[in-house]
Design a protein around this motif. Structure first.
Motif, PDB file in Angstrom:
ATOM      1  N   ALA A   1       6.024   4.289   1.434  1.00  0.00           N
ATOM      2  CA  ALA A   1       5.420   5.418   0.724  1.00  0.00           C
ATOM      3  C   ALA A   1       6.501   6.393   0.271  1.00  0.00           C
ATOM      4  O   ALA A   1       6.453   6.924  -0.846  1.00  0.00           O
ATOM      5  CB  ALA A   1       4.402   6.130   1.620  1.00  0.00           C
TER       6      ALA A   1
ATOM      7  N   SER B   1       3.097  10.921   6.759  1.00  0.00           N
ATOM      8  CA  SER B   1       2.918   9.634   7.426  1.00  0.00           C
ATOM      9  C   SER B   1       2.745   9.802   8.924  1.00  0.00           C
ATOM     10  O   SER B   1       1.968   9.079   9.564  1.00  0.00           O
ATOM     11  CB  SER B   1       4.122   8.726   7.141  1.00  0.00           C
ATOM     12  OG  SER B   1       4.262   8.473   5.758  1.00  0.00           O
TER      13      SER B   1
ATOM     14  N   LYS C   1      -1.604  10.995   0.234  1.00  0.00           N
ATOM     15  CA  LYS C   1      -1.187   9.615  -0.034  1.00  0.00           C
ATOM     16  C   LYS C   1      -0.401   9.029   1.142  1.00  0.00           C
ATOM     17  O   LYS C   1      -0.489   7.823   1.410  1.00  0.00           O
ATOM     18  CB  LYS C   1      -0.387   9.528  -1.331  1.00  0.00           C
ATOM     19  CG  LYS C   1       1.004  10.130  -1.313  1.00  0.00           C
ATOM     20  CD  LYS C   1       1.632  10.055  -2.692  1.00  0.00           C
ATOM     21  CE  LYS C   1       3.054  10.592  -2.698  1.00  0.00           C
ATOM     22  NZ  LYS C   1       3.636  10.625  -4.056  1.00  0.00           N
TER      23      LYS C   1
ATOM     24  N   ALA D   1       4.556   1.274   6.460  1.00  0.00           N
ATOM     25  CA  ALA D   1       3.809   1.920   5.374  1.00  0.00           C
ATOM     26  C   ALA D   1       4.426   3.265   5.016  1.00  0.00           C
ATOM     27  O   ALA D   1       4.553   3.612   3.826  1.00  0.00           O
ATOM     28  CB  ALA D   1       2.347   2.098   5.781  1.00  0.00           C
TER      29      ALA D   1
ATOM     30  N   ALA E   1       0.836  -1.205   0.000  1.00  0.00           N
ATOM     31  CA  ALA E   1       0.000   0.000   0.000  1.00  0.00           C
ATOM     32  C   ALA E   1       0.867   1.250   0.000  1.00  0.00           C
ATOM     33  O   ALA E   1       0.610   2.202  -0.749  1.00  0.00           O
ATOM     34  CB  ALA E   1      -0.926  -0.006   1.216  1.00  0.00           C
ATOM     35  N   GLY E   2       1.911   1.231   0.837  1.00  0.00           N
ATOM     36  CA  GLY E   2       2.804   2.385   0.900  1.00  0.00           C
ATOM     37  C   GLY E   2       3.493   2.640  -0.428  1.00  0.00           C
ATOM     38  O   GLY E   2       3.496   3.774  -0.931  1.00  0.00           O
ATOM     39  N   TYR E   3       4.045   1.593  -1.013  1.00  0.00           N
ATOM     40  CA  TYR E   3       4.817   1.784  -2.252  1.00  0.00           C
ATOM     41  C   TYR E   3       3.938   2.219  -3.421  1.00  0.00           C
ATOM     42  O   TYR E   3       4.273   3.177  -4.133  1.00  0.00           O
ATOM     43  CB  TYR E   3       5.570   0.509  -2.621  1.00  0.00           C
ATOM     44  CG  TYR E   3       6.375   0.691  -3.891  1.00  0.00           C
ATOM     45  CD1 TYR E   3       7.554   1.437  -3.886  1.00  0.00           C
ATOM     46  CD2 TYR E   3       5.923   0.164  -5.095  1.00  0.00           C
ATOM     47  CE1 TYR E   3       8.266   1.648  -5.059  1.00  0.00           C
ATOM     48  CE2 TYR E   3       6.648   0.367  -6.264  1.00  0.00           C
ATOM     49  CZ  TYR E   3       7.813   1.105  -6.235  1.00  0.00           C
ATOM     50  OH  TYR E   3       8.511   1.318  -7.405  1.00  0.00           O
TER      51      TYR E   3
ATOM     52  N   LEU F   1       0.891   3.536  -3.459  1.00  0.00           N
ATOM     53  CA  LEU F   1       0.318   4.877  -3.259  1.00  0.00           C
ATOM     54  C   LEU F   1       1.404   5.940  -3.350  1.00  0.00           C
ATOM     55  O   LEU F   1       1.203   7.002  -3.939  1.00  0.00           O
ATOM     56  CB  LEU F   1      -0.382   4.951  -1.900  1.00  0.00           C
ATOM     57  CG  LEU F   1      -1.761   4.305  -1.816  1.00  0.00           C
ATOM     58  CD1 LEU F   1      -2.232   4.238  -0.374  1.00  0.00           C
ATOM     59  CD2 LEU F   1      -2.772   5.078  -2.658  1.00  0.00           C
TER      60      LEU F   1
ATOM     61  N   ALA G   1      -1.889   5.787   3.030  1.00  0.00           N
ATOM     62  CA  ALA G   1      -1.050   4.587   3.085  1.00  0.00           C
ATOM     63  C   ALA G   1      -0.952   4.052   4.506  1.00  0.00           C
ATOM     64  O   ALA G   1      -1.126   2.843   4.746  1.00  0.00           O
ATOM     65  CB  ALA G   1       0.344   4.895   2.539  1.00  0.00           C
TER      66      ALA G   1
END
Length: 225
Positions: free
Chosen positions: A103, A127, A67, A99, A13-15, A17, A71
């Motif tokens: 991201a 974040s 984002k 995450a 999800a982190g990458y 997004l 994330a």
């Protein structure tokens, strides 16, 4: 197994997004240009402001902040649903750092844009809006003070990143009343986020040494109108 699944979801999800670079998207849609071929060639907020104007910069700010928040939010949600907390206390706080890190990596090396993106400052800071809002406020305060005193966005970004691990430790241990051991683990998990942001500013460090680094101004340079 559940922890492993939570880690995979958080990293993915982190990458993916993070790879949605709003500087590239916004400037392409509004100006028909690639921000990576303009100004400092960095797909980030400061270069967007300088080269594409305040509207593009504002949209980039909103998108890149969002984002990072989304994330971490997704990662924490799935971690809770999978009951993938760590002992003691079924701690799910750790997943936010995973995450957030990915991201930042996605923003810097976006899979959608030939792995050529920005420097990850906005995403990393965003974040912490979800990881620990108090750390976010501390880093924001440091950034504003340094920027006000020096007018260098790069220097303010690096100093904020440098203090990120210490802020994480102090906020968790002293303000949030977590144990020193747990707070120390959070600090260690924040170090990669801070380190990669500082590493991405190595060209700025060289320009600061040479006295050729651009100072921040709200006035755009008019490269495109």
């Amino acid at each position: 197994m559940r922890v492993f699944m939570a880690l995979i979801i958080a990293a993915s999800a982190g990458y993916f997004l993070g790879s949605c670079n709003f500087s590239i998207i916004v400037v392409k849609l509004m100006k028909g240009r690639d921000i990576r071929n303009m100004g400092s060639k960095n797909a980030g907020l400061t270069n967007t402001l300088r080269c594409a104007g305040k509207t593009c910069a504002l949209l980039t700010l909103i998108g890149d902040l969002a984002k990072g928040v989304v994330a971490v939010g997704i990662a924490r949600l799935f971690c809770s649903l999978l009951d993938a907390g760590l002992a003691p206390g079924n701690d799910t706080h750790y997943i936010g750092y995973i995450a957030g890190l990915f991201a930042v990596i996605g923003h810097i090396f976006p899979i959608y844009y030939d792995f050529k993106g920005g420097k990850g400052v906005l995403v990393g800071v965003a974040s912490f809006l979800v990881i620990d809002f108090k750390v976010f406020l501390a880093l924001l305060a440091i950034f504003v003070v340094i920027l006000t005193l020096t007018k260098y966005v790069s220097l303010a970004s690096m100093i904020s990143a440098l203090y990120c691990p210490l802020s994480t430790l102090l906020m968790s241990w002293i303000v949030n009343n977590n144990s020193f051991g747990r707070s120390f683990i959070y600090m260690m998990m924040s170090i990669p986020i801070a380190a990669i942001v500082i590493w991405m500013h190595r060209s700025n460090i060289e320009r600061l040494r040479n006295g050729t680094e651009n100072k921040f101004t709200f006035h755009t340079r008019g490269i495109i109108n």
